[in-house]
Design a protein around this motif. Structure first.
Motif, PDB file in Angstrom:
ATOM      1  N   VAL A  90      35.736  52.893  26.987  1.00 29.75           N
ATOM      2  CA  VAL A  90      37.150  52.669  26.665  1.00 29.75           C
ATOM      3  C   VAL A  90      37.666  51.409  27.369  1.00 29.75           C
ATOM      4  O   VAL A  90      38.339  50.573  26.768  1.00 29.75           O
ATOM      5  CB  VAL A  90      37.993  53.903  27.063  1.00 29.75           C
ATOM      6  N   LEU A  91      37.326  51.264  28.656  1.00 27.13           N
ATOM      7  CA  LEU A  91      37.837  50.108  29.407  1.00 27.13           C
ATOM      8  C   LEU A  91      37.258  48.801  28.870  1.00 27.13           C
ATOM      9  O   LEU A  91      37.980  47.813  28.728  1.00 27.13           O
ATOM     10  CB  LEU A  91      37.527  50.264  30.902  1.00 27.13           C
ATOM     11  N   ALA A  92      35.960  48.804  28.572  1.00 25.91           N
ATOM     12  CA  ALA A  92      35.343  47.575  28.051  1.00 25.91           C
ATOM     13  C   ALA A  92      35.988  47.194  26.721  1.00 25.91           C
ATOM     14  O   ALA A  92      36.312  46.023  26.481  1.00 25.91           O
ATOM     15  CB  ALA A  92      33.838  47.782  27.879  1.00 25.91           C
ATOM     16  N   ARG A  93      36.216  48.182  25.862  1.00 26.07           N
ATOM     17  CA  ARG A  93      36.813  47.886  24.558  1.00 26.07           C
ATOM     18  C   ARG A  93      38.278  47.488  24.685  1.00 26.07           C
ATOM     19  O   ARG A  93      38.773  46.669  23.919  1.00 26.07           O
ATOM     20  CB  ARG A  93      36.642  49.078  23.621  1.00 26.07           C
ATOM     21  N   LEU A  94      38.955  48.079  25.660  1.00 29.04           N
ATOM     22  CA  LEU A  94      40.356  47.713  25.865  1.00 29.04           C
ATOM     23  C   LEU A  94      40.480  46.246  26.285  1.00 29.04           C
ATOM     24  O   LEU A  94      41.331  45.515  25.787  1.00 29.04           O
ATOM     25  CB  LEU A  94      40.975  48.638  26.918  1.00 29.04           C
ATOM     26  N   ARG A 143      27.641  46.864  30.609  1.00 24.55           N
ATOM     27  CA  ARG A 143      28.194  46.422  29.331  1.00 24.55           C
ATOM     28  C   ARG A 143      28.580  44.947  29.369  1.00 24.55           C
ATOM     29  O   ARG A 143      29.220  44.446  28.440  1.00 24.55           O
ATOM     30  CB  ARG A 143      29.447  47.235  28.993  1.00 24.55           C
ATOM     31  N   GLY A 144      28.277  44.306  30.483  1.00 20.44           N
ATOM     32  CA  GLY A 144      28.585  42.883  30.596  1.00 20.44           C
ATOM     33  C   GLY A 144      30.028  42.617  30.972  1.00 20.44           C
ATOM     34  O   GLY A 144      30.528  41.511  30.793  1.00 20.44           O
ATOM     35  N   VAL A 145      30.701  43.651  31.499  1.00 20.31           N
ATOM     36  CA  VAL A 145      32.103  43.478  31.868  1.00 20.31           C
ATOM     37  C   VAL A 145      32.235  43.559  33.391  1.00 20.31           C
ATOM     38  O   VAL A 145      31.998  44.607  33.982  1.00 20.31           O
ATOM     39  CB  VAL A 145      32.983  44.578  31.219  1.00 20.31           C
ATOM     40  N   GLY A 146      32.585  42.451  34.019  1.00 16.23           N
ATOM     41  CA  GLY A 146      32.891  42.469  35.445  1.00 16.23           C
ATOM     42  C   GLY A 146      34.347  42.864  35.569  1.00 16.23           C
ATOM     43  O   GLY A 146      35.230  42.139  35.103  1.00 16.23           O
ATOM     44  N   TRP A 147      34.603  44.034  36.156  1.00 13.03           N
ATOM     45  CA  TRP A 147      35.995  44.503  36.152  1.00 13.03           C
ATOM     46  C   TRP A 147      36.816  43.713  37.162  1.00 13.03           C
ATOM     47  O   TRP A 147      36.439  43.605  38.334  1.00 13.03           O
ATOM     48  CB  TRP A 147      36.068  46.004  36.429  1.00 13.03           C
ATOM     49  N   PRO A 148      37.973  43.149  36.743  1.00 16.51           N
ATOM     50  CA  PRO A 148      38.697  42.202  37.593  1.00 16.51           C
ATOM     51  C   PRO A 148      39.645  42.826  38.605  1.00 16.51           C
ATOM     52  O   PRO A 148      40.390  42.099  39.251  1.00 16.51           O
ATOM     53  CB  PRO A 148      39.489  41.379  36.556  1.00 16.51           C
ATOM     54  N   ALA A 149      39.655  44.132  38.756  1.00 21.54           N
ATOM     55  CA  ALA A 149      40.680  44.768  39.602  1.00 21.54           C
ATOM     56  C   ALA A 149      40.118  46.031  40.231  1.00 21.54           C
ATOM     57  O   ALA A 149      39.048  46.503  39.845  1.00 21.54           O
ATOM     58  CB  ALA A 149      41.908  45.083  38.741  1.00 21.54           C
ATOM     59  N   VAL A 194      32.390  56.995  45.161  1.00 21.08           N
ATOM     60  CA  VAL A 194      31.082  56.996  44.481  1.00 21.08           C
ATOM     61  C   VAL A 194      31.281  56.840  42.980  1.00 21.08           C
ATOM     62  O   VAL A 194      30.670  55.983  42.338  1.00 21.08           O
ATOM     63  CB  VAL A 194      30.292  58.305  44.754  1.00 21.08           C
ATOM     64  N   SER A 195      32.182  57.669  42.417  1.00 17.64           N
ATOM     65  CA  SER A 195      32.399  57.601  40.974  1.00 17.64           C
ATOM     66  C   SER A 195      32.992  56.261  40.558  1.00 17.64           C
ATOM     67  O   SER A 195      32.643  55.736  39.504  1.00 17.64           O
ATOM     68  CB  SER A 195      33.326  58.719  40.524  1.00 17.64           C
ATOM     69  N   ALA A 196      33.868  55.724  41.407  1.00 18.34           N
ATOM     70  CA  ALA A 196      34.464  54.429  41.073  1.00 18.34           C
ATOM     71  C   ALA A 196      33.384  53.354  41.045  1.00 18.34           C
ATOM     72  O   ALA A 196      33.384  52.485  40.172  1.00 18.34           O
ATOM     73  CB  ALA A 196      35.559  54.083  42.079  1.00 18.34           C
ATOM     74  N   GLU A 197      32.448  53.449  41.996  1.00 16.21           N
ATOM     75  CA  GLU A 197      31.340  52.473  41.990  1.00 16.21           C
ATOM     76  C   GLU A 197      30.482  52.629  40.747  1.00 16.21           C
ATOM     77  O   GLU A 197      30.043  51.644  40.163  1.00 16.21           O
ATOM     78  CB  GLU A 197      30.456  52.663  43.224  1.00 16.21           C
ATOM     79  N   ARG A 198      30.246  53.875  40.391  1.00 20.38           N
ATOM     80  CA  ARG A 198      29.438  54.099  39.184  1.00 20.38           C
ATOM     81  C   ARG A 198      30.132  53.546  37.949  1.00 20.38           C
ATOM     82  O   ARG A 198      29.504  52.966  37.075  1.00 20.38           O
ATOM     83  CB  ARG A 198      29.164  55.594  38.982  1.00 20.38           C
ATOM     84  N   LEU A 199      31.439  53.735  37.907  1.00 22.89           N
ATOM     85  CA  LEU A 199      32.192  53.208  36.768  1.00 22.89           C
ATOM     86  C   LEU A 199      32.062  51.678  36.723  1.00 22.89           C
ATOM     87  O   LEU A 199      31.830  51.093  35.668  1.00 22.89           O
ATOM     88  CB  LEU A 199      33.660  53.634  36.867  1.00 22.89           C
ATOM     89  N   ARG A 200      32.154  51.052  37.896  1.00 21.89           N
ATOM     90  CA  ARG A 200      32.013  49.596  37.942  1.00 21.89           C
ATOM     91  C   ARG A 200      30.617  49.170  37.471  1.00 21.89           C
ATOM     92  O   ARG A 200      30.462  48.194  36.734  1.00 21.89           O
ATOM     93  CB  ARG A 200      32.297  49.091  39.367  1.00 21.89           C
ATOM     94  N   GLN A 201      29.610  49.964  37.879  1.00 20.80           N
ATOM     95  CA  GLN A 201      28.238  49.663  37.423  1.00 20.80           C
ATOM     96  C   GLN A 201      28.097  49.810  35.918  1.00 20.80           C
ATOM     97  O   GLN A 201      27.486  48.978  35.251  1.00 20.80           O
ATOM     98  CB  GLN A 201      27.246  50.630  38.073  1.00 20.80           C
ATOM     99  N   ALA A 218      46.972  43.331  37.602  1.00 15.35           N
ATOM    100  CA  ALA A 218      46.665  43.739  36.236  1.00 15.35           C
ATOM    101  C   ALA A 218      45.250  44.293  36.187  1.00 15.35           C
ATOM    102  O   ALA A 218      44.373  43.834  36.913  1.00 15.35           O
ATOM    103  CB  ALA A 218      46.777  42.536  35.302  1.00 15.35           C
ATOM    104  N   TRP A 219      45.035  45.297  35.382  1.00 19.45           N
ATOM    105  CA  TRP A 219      43.756  45.956  35.138  1.00 19.45           C
ATOM    106  C   TRP A 219      43.332  46.908  36.259  1.00 19.45           C
ATOM    107  O   TRP A 219      42.212  47.416  36.249  1.00 19.45           O
ATOM    108  CB  TRP A 219      42.633  44.942  34.828  1.00 19.45           C
ATOM    109  N   ALA A 220      44.245  47.162  37.220  1.00 20.69           N
ATOM    110  CA  ALA A 220      43.950  48.215  38.205  1.00 20.69           C
ATOM    111  C   ALA A 220      43.813  49.532  37.446  1.00 20.69           C
ATOM    112  O   ALA A 220      44.536  49.783  36.479  1.00 20.69           O
ATOM    113  CB  ALA A 220      45.068  48.310  39.236  1.00 20.69           C
ATOM    114  N   VAL A 221      42.874  50.359  37.893  1.00 21.91           N
ATOM    115  CA  VAL A 221      42.560  51.601  37.182  1.00 21.91           C
ATOM    116  C   VAL A 221      42.579  52.780  38.147  1.00 21.91           C
ATOM    117  O   VAL A 221      42.091  52.668  39.275  1.00 21.91           O
ATOM    118  CB  VAL A 221      41.153  51.514  36.532  1.00 21.91           C
ATOM    119  N   VAL A 222      43.141  53.895  37.710  1.00 20.21           N
ATOM    120  CA  VAL A 222      43.024  55.154  38.439  1.00 20.21           C
ATOM    121  C   VAL A 222      42.449  56.192  37.472  1.00 20.21           C
ATOM    122  O   VAL A 222      42.945  56.347  36.354  1.00 20.21           O
ATOM    123  CB  VAL A 222      44.399  55.634  38.974  1.00 20.21           C
ATOM    124  N   THR A 223      41.392  56.871  37.924  1.00 24.08           N
ATOM    125  CA  THR A 223      40.841  57.970  37.132  1.00 24.08           C
ATOM    126  C   THR A 223      40.822  59.230  38.002  1.00 24.08           C
ATOM    127  O   THR A 223      40.909  59.139  39.229  1.00 24.08           O
ATOM    128  CB  THR A 223      39.389  57.687  36.662  1.00 24.08           C
TER     129      THR A 223
END
Ligand code: BTN
Length: 268
Positions: free
Chosen positions: A182-186, A13-19, A1-8, A44-49
């Motif tokens: 942070v991810l969008a700016r990175l 922010r106009g960033v489609g996360w590629p991973a 759920v949280s991962a989906e929210r993060l993607r949303q 590349a760009w895989a994320v774990v929170t």
């Protein structure tokens, strides 16, 4: 759920996360989890929170206090050989974090190389770990931000007092919203480093840095402690310190502290 929210939130922010984005309730260390995924071929760009970490790691082998309410995020970078200068990649994380905190009207400043301070207290840290497999480089950038919980003085005796976003802002803050910033700016600074090279990134880093230039600074690492006046960072992101004899030393890693000025003496 949280991962989906993060993607949303990233999408907003106009960033489609590629991973893949993965979120854990509790984990030993998000960087350890992500390293396992990197070794198994994660893109590349895989994320774990994670909400909390039970074995959070800081720089120089220190532990990182990682209670619920804070942000614990690791992101995988796979710079190509032709790509950006590797030594600058850790500085990108400092830029991404400090500029994200400034979105919240916090006066965040980067302390070389990539600690982030507000009002001289540490609010975030970055642990950049590189590994190579054949000719391929993988960098796991681990980012910890004290969002709602003040971590106290970090274990390992680092003498920087800490603070957190909610204490400074007087309201609870959503760690996932901070993660999205942070991810969008990175992504943004990384692609600028790839496109434009070091110059623009270094001037952005300088603009966000604590204004230590000309001040007496001490940098300690496992091997040694160096003192000198902070001059600048060079094109590799190394800190330049000038000793009393005017020699300029190039410092590639360590913990930096500004030394307090000796109190002015009363005229006799
Ligand atoms: C520092 O010492 O300042 C760096 C702290 C880095 C902490 C983050 S939290 C997410 C990631 N997982 C870890 O175990 N450490 C990093």
């Amino acid at each position: 759920v949280s991962a989906e929210r993060l993607r949303q939130l990233l999408g907003l922010r106009g960033v489609g996360w590629p991973a893949p984005l993965e979120h854990f309730d509790s984990v030993g260390s998000t960087s350890d989890e992500l390293k396992r995924r990197a070794a198994a071929g994660a893109p590349a760009w895989a994320v774990v929170t994670a909400e909390q970490q039970t074995r959070g790691r800081g720089r120089s082998g220190a532990s990182w206090v990682s209670p619920r309410g804070n942000l614990h995020l690791s992101v995988l970078l796979r710079p190509s050989n032709a790509g950006p200068q590797l030594s600058l990649v850790p500085l990108l994380a400092g830029i991404a974090v400090a500029s994200s905190l400034r979105e919240y009207e916090l006066r965040a400043e980067i302390k070389w190389p990539n600690d982030v301070l507000v009002e001289d207290r540490k609010i975030a840290g970055v642990l950049a770990e590189a590994s190579t497999l054949g000719t391929e480089v993988a960098i796991v950038l681990g980012i910890g931000i004290d969002v709602n919980a003040d971590a106290g003085v970090p274990a390992g005796g680092v003498s920087y007092a800490s603070t957190c976003m909610s204490r400074l802002l007087g309201r609870p803050i959503d760690p996932l919203a901070v993660a999205a910033a942070v991810l969008a700016r990175l992504r943004d600074v990384y692609s600028r480093l790839e496109g434009e090279g070091a110059r623009g990134i270094l001037s952005e880093w300088r603009a966000l840095s604590v204004p230590w230039w000309g001040e007496l600074v001490e940098v300690s690492s496992d091997e040694r402690t160096i003192r000198g006046r902070a001059k600048d960072v060079d094109d590799d992101g190394a800190l330049l310190l000038e000793d009393e004899a005017g020699r300029v030393m190039t410092v590639h890693s360590g913990q930096a502290f500004k030394l307090r000025r000796a109190p002015a003496r009363n005229p006799a």
